[in-house]
Motif scaffolding. Structure first.
Motif, PDB file in Angstrom:
ATOM      1  N   ILE A 284     -17.884 -47.785  12.289  1.00  0.00           N
ATOM      2  CA  ILE A 284     -18.687 -47.298  11.163  1.00  0.00           C
ATOM      3  C   ILE A 284     -17.959 -46.168  10.447  1.00  0.00           C
ATOM      4  N   ARG A 285     -18.034 -46.187   9.138  1.00  0.00           N
ATOM      5  CA  ARG A 285     -17.452 -45.121   8.318  1.00  0.00           C
ATOM      6  C   ARG A 285     -18.444 -44.726   7.236  1.00  0.00           C
ATOM      7  N   GLU A 286     -18.642 -43.425   7.067  1.00  0.00           N
ATOM      8  CA  GLU A 286     -19.534 -42.958   6.009  1.00  0.00           C
ATOM      9  C   GLU A 286     -18.746 -42.712   4.730  1.00  0.00           C
ATOM     10  N   VAL A 287     -19.248 -43.265   3.640  1.00  0.00           N
ATOM     11  CA  VAL A 287     -18.653 -43.058   2.318  1.00  0.00           C
ATOM     12  C   VAL A 287     -19.647 -42.256   1.496  1.00  0.00           C
ATOM     13  N   ARG A 288     -19.206 -41.125   0.962  1.00  0.00           N
ATOM     14  CA  ARG A 288     -20.093 -40.281   0.167  1.00  0.00           C
ATOM     15  C   ARG A 288     -19.335 -39.710  -1.009  1.00  0.00           C
TER      16      ARG A 288
ATOM     17  N   ILE B  25      -7.722 -45.866  -7.793  1.00  0.00           N
ATOM     18  CA  ILE B  25      -8.875 -45.973  -6.890  1.00  0.00           C
ATOM     19  C   ILE B  25      -8.506 -46.847  -5.687  1.00  0.00           C
ATOM     20  N   GLN B  26      -8.745 -46.340  -4.488  1.00  0.00           N
ATOM     21  CA  GLN B  26      -8.423 -47.089  -3.269  1.00  0.00           C
ATOM     22  C   GLN B  26      -9.516 -48.095  -2.955  1.00  0.00           C
ATOM     23  N   VAL B  27      -9.098 -49.328  -2.702  1.00  0.00           N
ATOM     24  CA  VAL B  27     -10.021 -50.424  -2.407  1.00  0.00           C
ATOM     25  C   VAL B  27      -9.832 -50.883  -0.967  1.00  0.00           C
ATOM     26  N   HIS B  28     -10.936 -51.181  -0.292  1.00  0.00           N
ATOM     27  CA  HIS B  28     -10.905 -51.722   1.068  1.00  0.00           C
ATOM     28  C   HIS B  28     -11.397 -53.164   1.009  1.00  0.00           C
ATOM     29  N   SER B  29     -10.572 -54.092   1.453  1.00  0.00           N
ATOM     30  CA  SER B  29     -10.895 -55.506   1.366  1.00  0.00           C
ATOM     31  C   SER B  29     -11.786 -55.938   2.524  1.00  0.00           C
ATOM     32  N   LEU B  30     -12.435 -57.083   2.358  1.00  0.00           N
ATOM     33  CA  LEU B  30     -13.209 -57.672   3.449  1.00  0.00           C
ATOM     34  C   LEU B  30     -12.296 -58.018   4.619  1.00  0.00           C
ATOM     35  N   THR B  31     -11.097 -58.519   4.300  1.00  0.00           N
ATOM     36  CA  THR B  31     -10.131 -58.857   5.342  1.00  0.00           C
ATOM     37  C   THR B  31      -9.766 -57.633   6.164  1.00  0.00           C
ATOM     38  N   GLU B  32      -9.528 -56.525   5.493  1.00  0.00           N
ATOM     39  CA  GLU B  32      -9.211 -55.255   6.168  1.00  0.00           C
ATOM     40  C   GLU B  32     -10.345 -54.828   7.089  1.00  0.00           C
ATOM     41  N   MET B  33     -11.590 -55.125   6.695  1.00  0.00           N
ATOM     42  CA  MET B  33     -12.756 -54.750   7.492  1.00  0.00           C
ATOM     43  C   MET B  33     -13.054 -55.763   8.595  1.00  0.00           C
ATOM     44  N   GLY B  34     -12.272 -56.829   8.669  1.00  0.00           N
ATOM     45  CA  GLY B  34     -12.438 -57.817   9.729  1.00  0.00           C
ATOM     46  C   GLY B  34     -13.391 -58.943   9.409  1.00  0.00           C
TER      47      GLY B  34
ATOM     48  N   LEU C 210     -23.264 -45.703   5.067  1.00  0.00           N
ATOM     49  CA  LEU C 210     -22.553 -46.090   6.283  1.00  0.00           C
ATOM     50  C   LEU C 210     -22.084 -47.529   6.135  1.00  0.00           C
ATOM     51  N   MET C 211     -20.761 -47.737   6.231  1.00  0.00           N
ATOM     52  CA  MET C 211     -20.175 -49.073   6.120  1.00  0.00           C
ATOM     53  C   MET C 211     -19.767 -49.555   7.510  1.00  0.00           C
ATOM     54  N   MET C 212     -20.177 -50.757   7.863  1.00  0.00           N
ATOM     55  CA  MET C 212     -19.846 -51.299   9.179  1.00  0.00           C
ATOM     56  C   MET C 212     -18.794 -52.396   9.059  1.00  0.00           C
ATOM     57  N   SER C 213     -17.682 -52.214   9.765  1.00  0.00           N
ATOM     58  CA  SER C 213     -16.671 -53.261   9.843  1.00  0.00           C
ATOM     59  C   SER C 213     -17.133 -54.325  10.830  1.00  0.00           C
ATOM     60  N   LYS C 214     -16.438 -55.458  10.850  1.00  0.00           N
ATOM     61  CA  LYS C 214     -16.858 -56.572  11.696  1.00  0.00           C
ATOM     62  C   LYS C 214     -16.813 -56.226  13.183  1.00  0.00           C
TER      63      LYS C 214
ATOM     64  N   VAL D  34     -22.170 -55.150   5.892  1.00  0.00           N
ATOM     65  CA  VAL D  34     -23.357 -54.566   6.519  1.00  0.00           C
ATOM     66  C   VAL D  34     -23.317 -53.050   6.296  1.00  0.00           C
ATOM     67  N   HIS D  35     -24.411 -52.471   5.833  1.00  0.00           N
ATOM     68  CA  HIS D  35     -24.404 -51.049   5.488  1.00  0.00           C
ATOM     69  C   HIS D  35     -25.789 -50.439   5.691  1.00  0.00           C
ATOM     70  N   ALA D  36     -25.830 -49.120   5.649  1.00  0.00           N
ATOM     71  CA  ALA D  36     -27.090 -48.371   5.775  1.00  0.00           C
ATOM     72  C   ALA D  36     -26.968 -47.084   4.985  1.00  0.00           C
ATOM     73  N   GLY D  37     -28.091 -46.609   4.472  1.00  0.00           N
ATOM     74  CA  GLY D  37     -28.110 -45.319   3.791  1.00  0.00           C
ATOM     75  C   GLY D  37     -28.280 -44.210   4.818  1.00  0.00           C
ATOM     76  N   ASN D  38     -27.373 -43.256   4.837  1.00  0.00           N
ATOM     77  CA  ASN D  38     -27.452 -42.139   5.773  1.00  0.00           C
ATOM     78  C   ASN D  38     -28.300 -41.031   5.162  1.00  0.00           C
ATOM     79  N   GLY D  39     -29.351 -40.625   5.850  1.00  0.00           N
ATOM     80  CA  GLY D  39     -30.240 -39.599   5.319  1.00  0.00           C
ATOM     81  C   GLY D  39     -29.532 -38.273   5.066  1.00  0.00           C
ATOM     82  N   SER D  40     -29.908 -37.616   3.991  1.00  0.00           N
ATOM     83  CA  SER D  40     -29.367 -36.278   3.708  1.00  0.00           C
ATOM     84  C   SER D  40     -30.185 -35.257   4.493  1.00  0.00           C
ATOM     85  N   GLU D  41     -29.508 -34.436   5.264  1.00  0.00           N
ATOM     86  CA  GLU D  41     -30.207 -33.519   6.165  1.00  0.00           C
ATOM     87  C   GLU D  41     -30.701 -32.250   5.483  1.00  0.00           C
TER      88      GLU D  41
END
Length: 342
Positions: free
Chosen positions: A184-188, A28-37, A176-180, A204-211
């Motif tokens: 923005i990148r959507e993870v689904r 499983i690929q992990v993204h660190s806080l440091t990587e996100m700034g 939606l994941m927001m880097s520092k 910081v994140h948000a739920g992206n509505g399903s269309e």
């Protein structure tokens, strides 16, 4: 605890119902806080989020869905309000399978290995926050908007489990994941039974509505043991701002008040033992540290008081579970009755 789970329901079995072998975890690929700034704070785990992974086996997904649509859960746990049109709350109190899953040590251990955090995690002590499922039933233009605006969670970590099926032409519906730097990148998840972990208190994140599809997502919450330890000086910010809109107030009062006051009592016991169980009462350093702990205790009590005041000030109809017959399409395959219906 599970007070009235379905009789005869199959028990949760980590080995049979969860697809998280050591080999699967290592892939499983992990993204660190440091990587996100994000700037790492002292003692903070350098974990932002991970890529979606297969979480539930086919049998695990089947039983999970059956639990969410069992008679006791549908009679007691489905709520609706303007902010959250359809949500499932407190299902672990009415389903043996979900309760056992939400307290399973093997599952907790596997998630800790994924995050490489030792024994940092614990299940949320506020049972109502352990597991909830949000169902976004609207589509079309309304579904193209964010289901939940940009925010941080009050809980440390969340596991987002995809419960509904995702059509091949699905649009939106991820997180939606927001880097520092503001990127923005959507993870689904690619399909039902998949999940991903996130340190939602930091990222910081948000739920992206399903269309064009029905989005059913379970949110399973965890806390850092350190954040609830008596020696901690960071306030526990969990409040009832949202929950008061879609959970029965008597249940909230009892569950929330018990968990908050229990933590305050543990803090007081800690202070009595560690600050008044000694003989040196002339040290300004010792007294300054004690004052920091008292400020922390006051903040937590104020958050608790403000939340209970919200319930007292409520002037609308108190939220009640929906009639089971009013809940129809949940976005996943036939469990009983007509396809997609309870």
């Amino acid at each position: 605890m599970c007070k009235d789970g379905e009789l005869g329901s199959e028990a949760f079995d980590f080995a049979k119902h969860v697809d998280l072998s050591p080999e699967a975890i290592s892939a499983i690929q992990v993204h660190s806080l440091t990587e996100m700034g994000y700037e790492l704070q002292p003692g903070q785990l350098d974990f932002g989020y991970c890529e979606p992974f297969r979480f539930l086996t086919s049998q695990g997904l089947k039983l999970y869905r059956e639990s969410l649509t069992s008679p006791k859960v549908t009679a007691n746990c489905y709520y609706s309000c303007e902010k959250v049109p359809l949500t499932v709350r407190n299902a672990t109190a009415h389903s043996t399978f979900l309760y056992e899953m939400s307290t399973d040590s093997s599952l907790l251990g596997a998630l800790q290995k994924l995050m490489n955090c030792g024994d940092l995690l614990q299940w949320h002590p506020f049972q109502l926050e352990q597991m909830m499922t949000n169902i976004q039933q609207t589509g079309g233009e309304s579904g193209s908007k964010q289901a939940f605006k940009w925010h941080n969670d009050s809980n440390d970590f969340v596991l987002l489990v995809q419960v509904s099926d995702i059509p091949a032409d699905a649009r939106g519906g991820g997180t939606l994941m927001m880097s520092k730097d503001g990127s923005i990148r959507e993870v689904r998840a690619p399909g039902a039974g998949y999940a991903y972990l996130m340190q939602g208190k930091v990222v910081v994140h948000a739920g992206n509505g399903s269309e064009n599809w029905i989005r059913s997502i379970s949110v399973i919450s965890f806390v850092s043991k350190a954040s609830l330890a008596p020696e901690c000086l960071e306030p526990d910010t969990v409040n009832l701002t949202l929950a008061k809109n879609y959970t029965q107030h008597g249940l909230l009062d009892k569950e929330y008040g018990t968990y908050r006051l229990k933590n305050c009592k543990e803090k007081l016991d800690f202070l009595m033992q560690n600050f008044y169980g000694e003989s040196d009462f002339e040290s300004k350093e010792r007294r300054a540290e004690l004052l920091l702990h008292l400020d922390h205790l006051i903040k937590n009590l104020q958050i608790t008081r403000d939340s209970l005041q919200m319930l007292n000030d409520w002037s609308e109809a108190i939220p009640r579970p929906l009639p089971p017959e009013s809940v129809t399409d949940l976005g996943f395959a036939k469990v009983r009755g007509e396809p997609g219906r309870i």
